[in-house]
Design a protein around this motif. Structure first.
Motif, PDB file in Angstrom:
ATOM      1  N   GLY A 136       0.819  -1.209   0.000  1.00  0.00           N
ATOM      2  CA  GLY A 136       0.000   0.000   0.000  1.00  0.00           C
ATOM      3  C   GLY A 136       0.848   1.252   0.000  1.00  0.00           C
ATOM      4  N   TRP A 137       0.179   2.412  -0.196  1.00  0.00           N
ATOM      5  CA  TRP A 137       0.814   3.734  -0.224  1.00  0.00           C
ATOM      6  C   TRP A 137       0.261   4.567   0.927  1.00  0.00           C
ATOM      7  CZ3 TRP A 137       4.693   4.868  -3.618  1.00  0.00           C
ATOM      8  CH2 TRP A 137       4.841   3.999  -4.714  1.00  0.00           C
ATOM      9  N   LEU A 138       1.147   5.299   1.595  1.00  0.00           N
ATOM     10  CA  LEU A 138       0.724   6.213   2.649  1.00  0.00           C
ATOM     11  C   LEU A 138       0.283   7.515   1.985  1.00  0.00           C
ATOM     12  CD1 LEU A 138       2.569   4.122   4.157  1.00  0.00           C
ATOM     13  CD2 LEU A 138       3.012   5.941   5.815  1.00  0.00           C
ATOM     14  N   SER A 139      -0.966   7.543   1.558  1.00  0.00           N
ATOM     15  CA  SER A 139      -1.462   8.656   0.746  1.00  0.00           C
ATOM     16  C   SER A 139      -2.405   9.586   1.508  1.00  0.00           C
ATOM     17  CB  SER A 139      -2.187   8.110  -0.494  1.00  0.00           C
ATOM     18  OG  SER A 139      -3.238   7.251  -0.102  1.00  0.00           O
ATOM     19  N   GLY A 154      -3.391  13.960  -5.041  1.00  0.00           N
ATOM     20  CA  GLY A 154      -2.759  12.943  -5.867  1.00  0.00           C
ATOM     21  C   GLY A 154      -1.256  12.969  -5.830  1.00  0.00           C
ATOM     22  N   ASP A 155      -0.651  13.823  -5.015  1.00  0.00           N
ATOM     23  CA  ASP A 155       0.808  13.876  -4.977  1.00  0.00           C
ATOM     24  C   ASP A 155       1.424  12.632  -4.330  1.00  0.00           C
ATOM     25  OD1 ASP A 155       0.840  16.312  -6.231  1.00  0.00           O
ATOM     26  OD2 ASP A 155       1.084  17.492  -4.396  1.00  0.00           O
ATOM     27  N   LEU A 156       0.689  11.941  -3.462  1.00  0.00           N
ATOM     28  CA  LEU A 156       1.246  10.794  -2.731  1.00  0.00           C
ATOM     29  C   LEU A 156       0.703   9.453  -3.225  1.00  0.00           C
ATOM     30  CD1 LEU A 156       1.068  12.249   0.893  1.00  0.00           C
ATOM     31  CD2 LEU A 156       3.096  12.025  -0.552  1.00  0.00           C
ATOM     32  N   ASP A 157       0.033   9.415  -4.371  1.00  0.00           N
ATOM     33  CA  ASP A 157      -0.581   8.170  -4.844  1.00  0.00           C
ATOM     34  C   ASP A 157       0.430   7.196  -5.419  1.00  0.00           C
ATOM     35  OD1 ASP A 157      -2.998   9.107  -4.063  1.00  0.00           O
ATOM     36  OD2 ASP A 157      -3.625   9.807  -6.050  1.00  0.00           O
ATOM     37  N   GLY A 158       1.618   7.612  -5.732  1.00  0.00           N
ATOM     38  CA  GLY A 158       2.630   6.721  -6.290  1.00  0.00           C
ATOM     39  C   GLY A 158       3.807   7.533  -6.787  1.00  0.00           C
ATOM     40  N   VAL A 159       4.794   6.804  -7.305  1.00  0.00           N
ATOM     41  CA  VAL A 159       5.979   7.469  -7.856  1.00  0.00           C
ATOM     42  C   VAL A 159       5.638   7.888  -9.280  1.00  0.00           C
ATOM     43  CG1 VAL A 159       8.424   7.236  -8.353  1.00  0.00           C
ATOM     44  CG2 VAL A 159       7.418   5.999  -6.413  1.00  0.00           C
ATOM     45  N   ASP A 160       5.171   9.122  -9.423  1.00  0.00           N
ATOM     46  CA  ASP A 160       4.732   9.610 -10.727  1.00  0.00           C
ATOM     47  C   ASP A 160       5.295  10.993 -11.047  1.00  0.00           C
ATOM     48  OD1 ASP A 160       3.363  10.997  -8.823  1.00  0.00           O
ATOM     49  OD2 ASP A 160       1.357  10.459  -9.511  1.00  0.00           O
ATOM     50  N   GLU A 174      -0.184   8.734   6.561  1.00  0.00           N
ATOM     51  CA  GLU A 174      -0.607   7.401   7.008  1.00  0.00           C
ATOM     52  C   GLU A 174      -1.336   6.686   5.885  1.00  0.00           C
ATOM     53  OE1 GLU A 174      -3.621   7.422  10.022  1.00  0.00           O
ATOM     54  OE2 GLU A 174      -4.551   9.241   9.231  1.00  0.00           O
ATOM     55  N   LEU A 175      -1.605   5.391   6.104  1.00  0.00           N
ATOM     56  CA  LEU A 175      -2.384   4.606   5.154  1.00  0.00           C
ATOM     57  C   LEU A 175      -3.849   5.048   5.192  1.00  0.00           C
ATOM     58  CD1 LEU A 175      -0.918   1.065   5.877  1.00  0.00           C
ATOM     59  CD2 LEU A 175      -0.763   2.259   3.694  1.00  0.00           C
ATOM     60  N   PRO A 176      -4.569   4.960   4.064  1.00  0.00           N
ATOM     61  CA  PRO A 176      -5.988   5.332   4.070  1.00  0.00           C
ATOM     62  C   PRO A 176      -6.795   4.430   5.006  1.00  0.00           C
ATOM     63  CG  PRO A 176      -5.153   5.179   1.830  1.00  0.00           C
ATOM     64  CD  PRO A 176      -4.095   4.605   2.712  1.00  0.00           C
ATOM     65  N   GLY A 177      -7.788   5.026   5.637  1.00  0.00           N
ATOM     66  CA  GLY A 177      -8.673   4.264   6.511  1.00  0.00           C
ATOM     67  C   GLY A 177      -8.069   3.910   7.844  1.00  0.00           C
ATOM     68  N   CYS A 253      11.288  17.155  -1.807  1.00  0.00           N
ATOM     69  CA  CYS A 253      10.028  16.864  -2.495  1.00  0.00           C
ATOM     70  C   CYS A 253       9.698  15.384  -2.292  1.00  0.00           C
ATOM     71  CB  CYS A 253      10.156  17.182  -3.987  1.00  0.00           C
ATOM     72  SG  CYS A 253       8.571  17.219  -4.848  1.00  0.00           S
ATOM     73  N   VAL A 254       8.662  15.122  -1.517  1.00  0.00           N
ATOM     74  CA  VAL A 254       8.251  13.741  -1.188  1.00  0.00           C
ATOM     75  C   VAL A 254       7.320  13.252  -2.283  1.00  0.00           C
ATOM     76  CG1 VAL A 254       7.174  12.243   0.516  1.00  0.00           C
ATOM     77  CG2 VAL A 254       8.469  14.264   1.268  1.00  0.00           C
ATOM     78  N   ASP A 255       7.788  12.255  -3.065  1.00  0.00           N
ATOM     79  CA  ASP A 255       6.993  11.726  -4.170  1.00  0.00           C
ATOM     80  C   ASP A 255       6.030  10.635  -3.708  1.00  0.00           C
ATOM     81  OD1 ASP A 255       5.985  11.244  -6.599  1.00  0.00           O
ATOM     82  OD2 ASP A 255       7.846  10.647  -7.557  1.00  0.00           O
ATOM     83  N   GLY A 256       6.454   9.821  -2.782  1.00  0.00           N
ATOM     84  CA  GLY A 256       5.566   8.760  -2.298  1.00  0.00           C
ATOM     85  C   GLY A 256       6.249   7.909  -1.250  1.00  0.00           C
ATOM     86  N   VAL A 257       5.460   7.281  -0.397  1.00  0.00           N
ATOM     87  CA  VAL A 257       5.958   6.360   0.638  1.00  0.00           C
ATOM     88  C   VAL A 257       5.142   5.085   0.511  1.00  0.00           C
ATOM     89  CG1 VAL A 257       6.341   5.966   3.081  1.00  0.00           C
ATOM     90  CG2 VAL A 257       6.572   8.280   2.149  1.00  0.00           C
ATOM     91  N   SER A 258       5.824   3.957   0.275  1.00  0.00           N
ATOM     92  CA  SER A 258       5.150   2.673   0.089  1.00  0.00           C
ATOM     93  C   SER A 258       5.541   1.695   1.184  1.00  0.00           C
ATOM     94  CB  SER A 258       5.483   2.081  -1.278  1.00  0.00           C
ATOM     95  OG  SER A 258       6.877   1.805  -1.361  1.00  0.00           O
ATOM     96  N   VAL A 259       4.625   0.743   1.480  1.00  0.00           N
ATOM     97  CA  VAL A 259       4.887  -0.328   2.446  1.00  0.00           C
ATOM     98  C   VAL A 259       4.592  -1.653   1.747  1.00  0.00           C
ATOM     99  CG1 VAL A 259       4.439   1.063   4.498  1.00  0.00           C
ATOM    100  CG2 VAL A 259       2.538  -0.122   3.392  1.00  0.00           C
ATOM    101  N   SER A 260       5.301  -2.695   2.161  1.00  0.00           N
ATOM    102  CA  SER A 260       5.119  -4.012   1.519  1.00  0.00           C
ATOM    103  C   SER A 260       4.014  -4.833   2.182  1.00  0.00           C
ATOM    104  CB  SER A 260       6.457  -4.787   1.572  1.00  0.00           C
ATOM    105  OG  SER A 260       6.875  -4.960   2.912  1.00  0.00           O
ATOM    106  N   ARG A 261       3.720  -4.551   3.446  1.00  0.00           N
ATOM    107  CA  ARG A 261       2.720  -5.356   4.153  1.00  0.00           C
ATOM    108  C   ARG A 261       1.823  -4.421   4.952  1.00  0.00           C
ATOM    109  NH1 ARG A 261       4.176 -10.788   4.969  1.00  0.00           N
ATOM    110  NH2 ARG A 261       3.234 -10.808   7.042  1.00  0.00           N
ATOM    111  N   ALA A 262       0.589  -4.261   4.469  1.00  0.00           N
ATOM    112  CA  ALA A 262      -0.417  -3.446   5.150  1.00  0.00           C
ATOM    113  C   ALA A 262      -1.545  -4.341   5.631  1.00  0.00           C
ATOM    114  CB  ALA A 262      -0.938  -2.354   4.219  1.00  0.00           C
ATOM    115  N   VAL A 263      -2.060  -4.026   6.827  1.00  0.00           N
ATOM    116  CA  VAL A 263      -3.152  -4.802   7.408  1.00  0.00           C
ATOM    117  C   VAL A 263      -4.279  -3.859   7.811  1.00  0.00           C
ATOM    118  CG1 VAL A 263      -1.666  -6.662   8.229  1.00  0.00           C
ATOM    119  CG2 VAL A 263      -2.106  -4.690   9.708  1.00  0.00           C
ATOM    120  N   PRO A 264      -5.523  -4.342   7.824  1.00  0.00           N
ATOM    121  CA  PRO A 264      -6.637  -3.457   8.227  1.00  0.00           C
ATOM    122  C   PRO A 264      -6.495  -3.061   9.692  1.00  0.00           C
ATOM    123  CG  PRO A 264      -7.439  -5.382   7.039  1.00  0.00           C
ATOM    124  CD  PRO A 264      -6.009  -5.637   7.318  1.00  0.00           C
TER     125      PRO A 264
END
Length: 267
Positions: A136-139, A154-160, A174-177, A253-264
């Protein structure tokens, strides 16, 4: 006035040809009767005996017959029981039908009931089920400084190439939700990756938030992309990532922050 006979029940004295006799019972009397005047009020009056009631006699006869029958029946029962060689067996009551068992009237025997299956407890050596995780992405922005933050949707949705610029400011994402990210348990693989844009100049500080206002600092004066392993930080579960350029005063300039294992998030 006629005189009464000696027996008041015989009535008065009557005479016939000089002979005297009682008028009712005809008993002869002597011709020379003493001239005794009987005072009716002083003479005893004869009262006839009471007649015996037929109803009383009938009740007496019934009582005698009843007593005779009871006594005779008891004697007869006593001799019959004494003469019997075997005691009288009581009739065995049929057992009540078991609840839930089906009755069979066609003389076909019912199938035997199967034993109830007992659940088998899991073995102590069995491994615990793994968490259902996903990347997931910390968007979601949890906090940003009032000044020095250039933020667009949309700046934190991915490396774009679209990034959030921080200039002497701080950003917490943080992660959504409200989901969380966890360690994979392998210290050789990263759990979190921070992507910084090419137009960044200056150093920044990075912290991992494990709860509200609870942050674990990472080595400061960082620059460029970063790959972090939570096991090296002593963290198993995280929720926030805080990036700050307040101390350095630089611009990143923070393009995105990703995690490999996200849990609810926990309910």
């Amino acid at each position: 006035m006629a005189r009464a006979c000696p027996n008041p029940a015989c009535g008065a004295i009557a005479t016939d040809d000089g002979a005297a006799f009682c008028a009712r019972c005809g008993a002869p009397l002597s011709a020379l009767l003493p001239r005794t005047v009987m005072v009716p009020s002083l003479s005893p009056q004869w009262v006839p005996p009471p007649e015996r009631s037929s109803r009383t006699s009938s009740l007496l006869v019934v009582s005698i017959l009843t007593t005779a029958l009871v006594v005779g029946g008891g004697v007869l029962a006593y001799f019959r029981l004494g003469a019997s060689d075997h005691p009288v067996a009581a009739t065995a009551a049929s057992p009540p039908a078991l609840a839930g068992r089906e009755e069979h009237h066609d003389r076909v025997p019912a199938p035997p009931s199967l034993p109830v299956a007992v659940p088998v407890a899991p073995s102590a050596d069995a491994a615990a089920p793994s968490l259902l995780t996903r990347p997931g992405w910390l968007s979601s922005v949890h906090y940003s400084s009032p000044r020095g933050v250039d933020l667009h949707p949309g700046d934190l949705d991915g490396v774009d190439g679209h990034c959030i610029r921080l200039t002497g400011a701080m950003l917490t994402i943080e992660l959504p939700g409200g989901d969380q990210f966890v360690s994979d348990g392998d210290p050789q693989r990263s759990d979190l990756e921070l992507h910084i844009g090419s137009l960044s100049s200056g150093a920044f500080e990075l912290e991992i938030g494990v709860g509200h206002n609870r942050f674990v600092p990472v080595v400061g004066n960082l620059s460029g992309d970063q790959a972090l392993d939570l096991d090296h930080l002593g963290v198993r579960v995280g929720r926030f990532v805080r990036i700050s350029t307040r101390r350095s005063g630089g611009s990143v300039c923070v393009d995105g922050v990703s995690v490999s294992r996200a849990v609810p998030a926990a309910p």
